[in-house]
Design an enzyme around this catalytic site. Structure first.
Site, PDB file in Angstrom:
ATOM      1  CB  THR A 189      -0.922  -0.048   1.241  1.00  0.00           C
ATOM      2  OG1 THR A 189      -1.681  -1.230   1.163  1.00  0.00           O
ATOM      3  CG2 THR A 189      -1.840   1.120   1.361  1.00  0.00           C
TER       4      THR A 189
ATOM      5  CB  THR B  23      -3.840  -0.945  -1.157  1.00  0.00           C
ATOM      6  OG1 THR B  23      -3.272  -2.181  -0.772  1.00  0.00           O
ATOM      7  CG2 THR B  23      -5.352  -1.088  -1.257  1.00  0.00           C
TER       8      THR B  23
ATOM      9  N   GLY C 142       0.246  -0.259   5.789  1.00  0.00           N
ATOM     10  CA  GLY C 142       0.605  -1.057   6.959  1.00  0.00           C
ATOM     11  C   GLY C 142      -0.428  -2.073   7.394  1.00  0.00           C
TER      12      GLY C 142
HETATM   13  N1  GLU Z   1      -5.373  -4.152   2.072  1.00  0.00           N
HETATM   14  C1  GLU Z   1      -5.175  -3.383   3.261  1.00  0.00           C
HETATM   15  C2  GLU Z   1      -6.392  -2.536   3.552  1.00  0.00           C
HETATM   16  O1  GLU Z   1      -7.106  -2.147   2.665  1.00  0.00           O
HETATM   17  C3  GLU Z   1      -3.995  -2.499   3.175  1.00  0.00           C
HETATM   18  C4  GLU Z   1      -2.757  -3.315   3.140  1.00  0.00           C
HETATM   19  C5  GLU Z   1      -1.492  -2.577   3.426  1.00  0.00           C
HETATM   20  O2  GLU Z   1      -1.486  -1.507   3.983  1.00  0.00           O
HETATM   21  O3  GLU Z   1      -0.447  -3.066   3.064  1.00  0.00           O
HETATM   22  O4  GLU Z   1      -6.634  -2.257   4.661  1.00  0.00           O
END
Ligand code: GLU
Length: 611
Positions: free
Chosen positions: A422, A440, A517
């Site tokens: 992300t 992301t 994160g």
């Molecule tokens: N897929 C996660 C989300 O949408 C984010 C993943 C990341 O921050 O690496 O919360």
């Protein structure tokens, strides 16, 4: 302690207080699977923070920031800059975000705040059993992630087009020029990309990605290697001239669907129809009043994304619960949060995460608690939640979800799950617009599928694995349904927390921030907000502060940043404490009396540019 005197309202001198020893190797913590970080750590680099007068753009890669800066200098708006940044990020930070992924964008035009939802959607054929093995047990994360199964219909390009129709000043096609030139002529592989490539094992299983990211002997390209992506240049050129339909319809959409469905061992159900049916959604932003009582008291308004993101709800609940504890009387100790404050934070965060697991999912599919999502941010509700916290310990044995309204939730709580690649973009423009956008492809390198139309050009773009943000288990132990289970056409719950901070009295925008994160996005954002609003740090020193968070009932401290006494004082209060790298990718821009001061995370490669 000079930076402690520096507040949002005061001019902040440039400080570089981040003097950690840089770990050079990628470290993927193994302490507990739920604590595994989305992206490995790469080298730390102290950042000075950047003061600007009129406009500023902060992004996770210098080439991307520069593309945004070029648009702002040309008279472009914040949204114009974000489009240029995102298209360059697709090329130079492909592990984190790109045109094959999704995003949330919070926008302020000087009057109205808007929340643009470009989250991926599940295919029309998806079922709640998508991530269950034949024996009914949830799949391992890697088994679910790699291949077509986890790919949702990408939303970032349609969402940016919607935001651009409303707030763009420069022609859409012009915003693609930097990315197209870099893709065609080549860019130097960054140290972070090289580090993450060297640590990656699954990307090579995709023949298109293997040819693009690795040399003929299978070695990953090193930092500084000039990489060209003529296929992405061609696709971007088509999106530039035809709009988002060049991605969601026709040959590119067919290539995406064929890639997903054609995966040999783990095919997915995404079709060209799912892609053409994709609609970005404009939602009502979620805002809360937030008072900092220290002298002089200040009234803020914090705004973020509503569900399907759990970000603003959790960040707001943590801060709002802490407000009913002695937290605000606790200053930093040796320029770090001390054990008494970390104890309170951990308890508040555990309560917020219990509500998140119970309630939050795509609002098209689940109802908000009685009184709407804002009831979870209601001050009386949070005051009552705060009574569950013992200020000096011990830790509460179990953090259970609360009941904000009269109606009890009929869902089962979702178990903690890793969320993983992300990037965050913050922009303020010369026209009084500001935005916070978190973008992301989910895990680092997404589903490890690189789309190429097969017209003889090398390269392409990576597809997301966002569907793994759904609960793998559709039901809880008691047989009740989990709100965030997979359903056709549904958007998976997110932790992304693009945040705008306002002065509640004047309505003036004070800051834009956010981070990658996984679930730790919530903690990274809460930390930075707290440091800006309570501890008087500037955008850079707030980001620099050591990271911490709680996940699956474990208190996680950023490795090498807290002393042994802090960890043992927390253990003495009953917490299970682990210390692992916590590679946030925070970006923030905050108002000062003379303009803006921007910060970029020393844990990643971001910079801020502006005039
Ligand atoms: N897929 C996660 C989300 O949408 C984010 C993943 C990341 O921050 O690496 O919360």
């Amino acid at each position: 302690m000079r930076q402690l005197l520096c507040t949002l309202a005061l001019a902040c001198a440039v400080t570089a207080s981040f003097a950690q020893t840089a770990p050079s190797a990628v470290a993927r913590p193994e302490a507990a699977s739920a604590i595994a970080q989305p992206e490995g750590a790469s080298a730390l680099r102290a950042k000075p923070g950047w003061a600007t007068r009129t406009f500023a753009v902060a992004a996770a890669n210098p080439l991307a920031t520069e593309a945004g800066y070029t648009m702002l200098r040309a008279g472009g708006s914040a949204v114009d800059a974000a489009v240029a940044v995102q298209t360059v990020l697709s090329l130079v930070e492909p592990q984190s975000s790109g045109i094959g992924g999704g995003a949330f964008l919070l926008h302020f035009d000087g009057k109205a705040i808007q929340a643009f939802d470009g989250r991926e959607t599940a295919p029309a054929t998806a079922t709640p059993a998508l991530f269950l093995k034949p024996d009914g047990q949830p799949m391992a994360m890697r088994q679910a992630t790699v291949g077509g199964r986890s790919v949702g219909a990408p939303g970032v390009v349609p969402m940016l087009a919607l935001a651009h129709r409303q707030h763009g000043k420069l022609p859409w096609a012009q915003l693609f020029a930097p990315a197209i030139a870099l893709a065609r002529d080549g860019f130097a592989v960054s140290p972070r990309m090289a580090t993450l490539l060297a640590a990656e094992t699954d990307l090579k299983t995709d023949p298109v990605a293997a040819r693009y990211f690795f040399d003929a002997s299978g070695q990953p390209w090193p930092a500084g290697h000039i990489l060209r992506n003529p296929e992405l240049a061609a696709v971007l050129q088509r999106i530039a001239s035809e709009g988002p339909s060049a991605l969601t319809e026709g040959t590119v959409a067919q290539a995406i669907a064929a890639k997903v469905q054609g995966h040999a061992s783990n095919p997915g159900g995404l079709t060209a129809n799912d892609l053409s049916a994709y609609q970005p959604i404009e939602r009502t932003p979620l805002c809360m009043a937030y008072r900092v009582a220290q002298a002089p008291p200040r009234n803020y308004r914090l705004c973020g994304m509503p569900p399907p993101s759990s970000g603003m709800l959790a960040v707001g609940q943590i801060l709002g619960t802490l407000a009913h504890t002695p937290a605000s009387t606790l200053a930093l100790e040796a320029e770090k949060p001390g054990a008494p404050w970390l104890h309170l934070y951990t308890e508040a965060a555990r309560l917020a995460f219990a509500d998140r697991a119970q309630f939050v999912a795509d609002p098209q599919f689940v109802s908000a608690p009685e009184g709407g999502w804002a009831s979870l941010l209601d001050d009386a509700y949070l005051a009552q939640r705060a009574t569950l916290i013992s200020p000096n310990g011990p830790r509460m044995p179990r953090a259970l979800p609360g009941q904000a309204g009269a109606v009890r939730s009929s869902y089962a709580p979702m178990a903690a799950q890793t969320e993983h690649g992300t990037s965050h973009i913050s922009v303020v423009d010369a026209w009084g617009n500001a935005l916070a956008m978190t973008t992301t492809i989910e895990d680092a390198w997404g589903a490890r599928l690189m789309v190429n139309r097969g017209v003889g050009l090398e390269g392409g773009f990576l597809l997301n694995n966002q569907l793994t943000d759904f609960s793998f288990a559709p039901t809880g132990a008691d047989g009740k349904l989990v709100a965030n289970r997979v359903e056709p056409g549904k958007r998976p719950r997110s932790s992304m927390s693009p945040t705008l901070v306002f002065d509640a009295d004047s309505g003036q925008l004070l800051a834009t921030l956010g981070s990658p994160g996984g679930a730790f996005i919530i903690h990274f954002t809460a930390k930075t907000l707290y440091a800006l609003l309570h501890w008087g740090l500037n955008a850079q020193t707030a980001i620099d502060l050591p990271n911490f968070g709680v996940m699956d009932e474990v208190l996680v401290l950023e490795k090498g940043r807290f002393d042994a006494a802090t960890a043992s004082a927390l253990r003495a209060r009953g917490h299970t404490v682990v210390q692992v790298p916590l590679p946030s990718g925070l970006q923030a821009i905050a108002r000062t009396p003379t303009g803006w001061f921007g910060g970029a995370d020393p844990r990643r490669e971001g910079v801020v540019l502006g005039d």
